[in-house]
Enzyme design. Structure first.
Site, mmCIF file in Angstrom:
data_model
loop_
_atom_site.group_PDB
_atom_site.id
_atom_site.type_symbol
_atom_site.label_atom_id
_atom_site.label_comp_id
_atom_site.label_asym_id
_atom_site.label_seq_id
_atom_site.Cartn_x
_atom_site.Cartn_y
_atom_site.Cartn_z
ATOM 1 N N PHE A 29 7.103 2.518 10.587
ATOM 2 C CA PHE A 29 8.187 3.098 9.787
ATOM 3 C C PHE A 29 7.952 4.589 9.641
ATOM 4 C CE2 PHE A 29 6.174 3.852 5.564
ATOM 5 C CZ PHE A 29 4.952 3.242 5.790
ATOM 6 N N GLY A 30 8.903 5.247 8.982
ATOM 7 C CA GLY A 30 8.758 6.665 8.657
ATOM 8 C C GLY A 30 8.441 7.521 9.876
ATOM 9 N N HIS A 33 -4.679 5.737 7.331
ATOM 10 C CA HIS A 33 -4.880 6.309 5.995
ATOM 11 C C HIS A 33 -4.793 5.218 4.913
ATOM 12 C CE1 HIS A 33 -0.934 6.377 7.768
ATOM 13 N NE2 HIS A 33 -0.371 6.262 6.579
ATOM 14 N N ASP A 57 0.965 6.683 -3.176
ATOM 15 C CA ASP A 57 1.875 7.709 -2.694
ATOM 16 C C ASP A 57 1.250 8.272 -1.424
ATOM 17 O OD1 ASP A 57 4.425 8.792 -3.307
ATOM 18 O OD2 ASP A 57 3.508 10.715 -3.769
ATOM 19 N N THR A 58 2.074 8.442 -0.403
ATOM 20 C CA THR A 58 1.577 8.907 0.896
ATOM 21 C C THR A 58 2.381 10.103 1.350
ATOM 22 O OG1 THR A 58 0.842 6.700 1.566
ATOM 23 C CG2 THR A 58 1.288 8.259 3.324
ATOM 24 N N HIS A 112 7.464 -2.098 4.212
ATOM 25 C CA HIS A 112 6.491 -1.784 5.266
ATOM 26 C C HIS A 112 5.102 -1.608 4.673
ATOM 27 C CE1 HIS A 112 9.747 -1.069 8.166
ATOM 28 N NE2 HIS A 112 10.352 -0.391 7.206
ATOM 29 N N LYS A 113 5.044 -0.947 3.514
ATOM 30 C CA LYS A 113 3.741 -0.793 2.848
ATOM 31 C C LYS A 113 3.187 -2.153 2.457
ATOM 32 C CE LYS A 113 4.422 3.759 0.615
ATOM 33 N NZ LYS A 113 4.441 4.448 -0.706
ATOM 34 N N LYS A 153 -2.688 -0.231 14.237
ATOM 35 C CA LYS A 153 -2.521 0.905 13.316
ATOM 36 C C LYS A 153 -3.631 0.911 12.267
ATOM 37 C CE LYS A 153 0.656 3.056 9.981
ATOM 38 N NZ LYS A 153 1.983 3.077 9.342
ATOM 39 N N ASN A 168 8.691 -0.338 -0.946
ATOM 40 C CA ASN A 168 8.660 -0.153 0.506
ATOM 41 C C ASN A 168 8.010 -1.386 1.150
ATOM 42 O OD1 ASN A 168 7.842 0.566 3.135
ATOM 43 N ND2 ASN A 168 7.845 2.744 2.606
HETATM 44 P P1 ITT Z 1 7.287 3.627 -2.824
HETATM 45 O O1 ITT Z 1 7.309 4.958 -3.539
HETATM 46 O O2 ITT Z 1 8.248 2.636 -3.402
HETATM 47 O O3 ITT Z 1 5.903 3.086 -2.666
HETATM 48 P P2 ITT Z 1 8.269 5.216 -0.577
HETATM 49 O O4 ITT Z 1 8.816 4.813 0.762
HETATM 50 O O5 ITT Z 1 9.131 6.035 -1.484
HETATM 51 O O6 ITT Z 1 7.802 3.861 -1.312
HETATM 52 P P3 ITT Z 1 6.334 7.368 -0.572
HETATM 53 O O7 ITT Z 1 6.905 7.975 -1.789
HETATM 54 O O8 ITT Z 1 4.852 7.241 -0.492
HETATM 55 O O9 ITT Z 1 6.890 5.894 -0.315
HETATM 56 O O10 ITT Z 1 6.974 8.143 0.634
HETATM 57 C C1 ITT Z 1 6.282 8.512 1.692
HETATM 58 C C2 ITT Z 1 7.167 8.663 2.901
HETATM 59 O O11 ITT Z 1 6.258 9.065 3.918
HETATM 60 C C3 ITT Z 1 7.816 7.360 3.378
HETATM 61 O O12 ITT Z 1 9.139 7.231 3.022
HETATM 62 C C4 ITT Z 1 7.671 7.482 4.891
HETATM 63 O O13 ITT Z 1 8.737 8.201 5.424
HETATM 64 C C5 ITT Z 1 6.413 8.290 5.051
HETATM 65 N N1 ITT Z 1 5.235 7.433 5.261
HETATM 66 C C6 ITT Z 1 4.389 6.928 4.316
HETATM 67 N N2 ITT Z 1 3.428 6.194 4.887
HETATM 68 C C7 ITT Z 1 3.673 6.229 6.215
HETATM 69 C C8 ITT Z 1 3.056 5.653 7.332
HETATM 70 O O14 ITT Z 1 1.984 4.879 7.215
HETATM 71 N N3 ITT Z 1 3.571 5.895 8.537
HETATM 72 C C9 ITT Z 1 4.663 6.675 8.678
HETATM 73 N N4 ITT Z 1 5.323 7.252 7.685
HETATM 74 C C10 ITT Z 1 4.830 7.036 6.450
#
Ligand code: ITT
Length: 194
Positions: free
Chosen positions: A149-150, A177, A69-70, A12-13, A172, A10
């Site tokens: 994102f997300g 978090h 993981d978030t 954005h992360k 942000k 990801n």
């Molecule tokens: P990786 O597993 O490759 O790190 P991912 O996008 O699959 O990337 P997650 O499994 O942690 O990441 O998914 C968490 C989802 O939650 C992610 O796709 C976003 O939709 C949302 N998310 C996570 N962090 C966020 C943030 O800071 N702001 C908004 N949405 C977020």
């Protein structure tokens, strides 16, 4: 400077984590490490999925690394979407569809408290440690802003009048978090022999 692989796909992360890290540590992305893999997230907790991701990359490279993981945990939805945040509306992992499903499930609900929770899994010399960061807030009635994102356009952190979607990265990170979990990771790395 010591190097760490950030086990995520990801971008954005990556951007957010780089903003927090500055030049304190050398971050290597999966792309930079030449690793193309869709890391499995088969478990029902953030902790277990974070560990799965870091362990996968550690076994592949033998290098120090971390993952995270978030989840967005909405009280009125009994903690959902939680660990299913990325795939809430299905396997396509569309931010747009996930947000639409969330807003739909919240129609008529006035108790809109929610929190983002990040669990970082760090592996140094084969040993795993975890760091958590939580951001409390609420789910907005509709989307605002095009940043982030997300679920960012519908999440308003406590202490703010605007959503994450209306904030730039620095704004942000004052609430985030991810930043809180990263601060704990950085403290640990500075104190350890790393
Ligand atoms: P990786 O597993 O490759 O790190 P991912 O996008 O699959 O990337 P997650 O499994 O942690 O990441 O998914 C968490 C989802 O939650 C992610 O796709 C976003 O939709 C949302 N998310 C996570 N962090 C966020 C943030 O800071 N702001 C908004 N949405 C977020």
């Amino acid at each position: 400077m010591e190097s760490l692989i950030f086990a995520t796909n990801n971008q954005h992360k990556v951007d957010e984590v780089k903003l927090v890290l500055g030049n304190q540590f050398h971050l290597i992305t999966l792309r930079e490490a030449g690793i193309e893999i869709d890391i499995p997230e088969p478990h029902d907790t953030l902790e277990a999925n974070a560990k799965e991701k870091s362990t996968t990359i550690y076994q592949l490279t033998g290098k120090n690394c971390f993952s995270e993981d978030t989840g967005l945990e909405v009280m009125a939805l009994n903690g959902e979407p939680g660990v299913k945040s990325a795939r809430y509306a299905g396997d396509a992992q569309s931010f747009e569809d996930n947000v639409a499903k969330l807003l739909n499930n919240m129609v008529g609900i006035s108790a809109r408290q929610a929190r983002f929770r990040t669990v970082i899994s760090l592996i140094i010399a084969g040993n795993e440690r975890q760091f958590e960061g939580v951001c409390e807030g609420k789910i907005a009635e509709f989307r605002t802003g095009g940043n982030g994102f997300g679920y960012d356009p519908v999440f308003i952190p406590d202490g703010s009048a605007i959503s994450f979607g209306e904030m730039n990265g620095i704004e942000k990170s004052a609430f985030s978090h991810r930043k809180k979990a990263m601060d704990k990771l950085i403290d640990f790395l500075k104190q350890s022999m790393f």
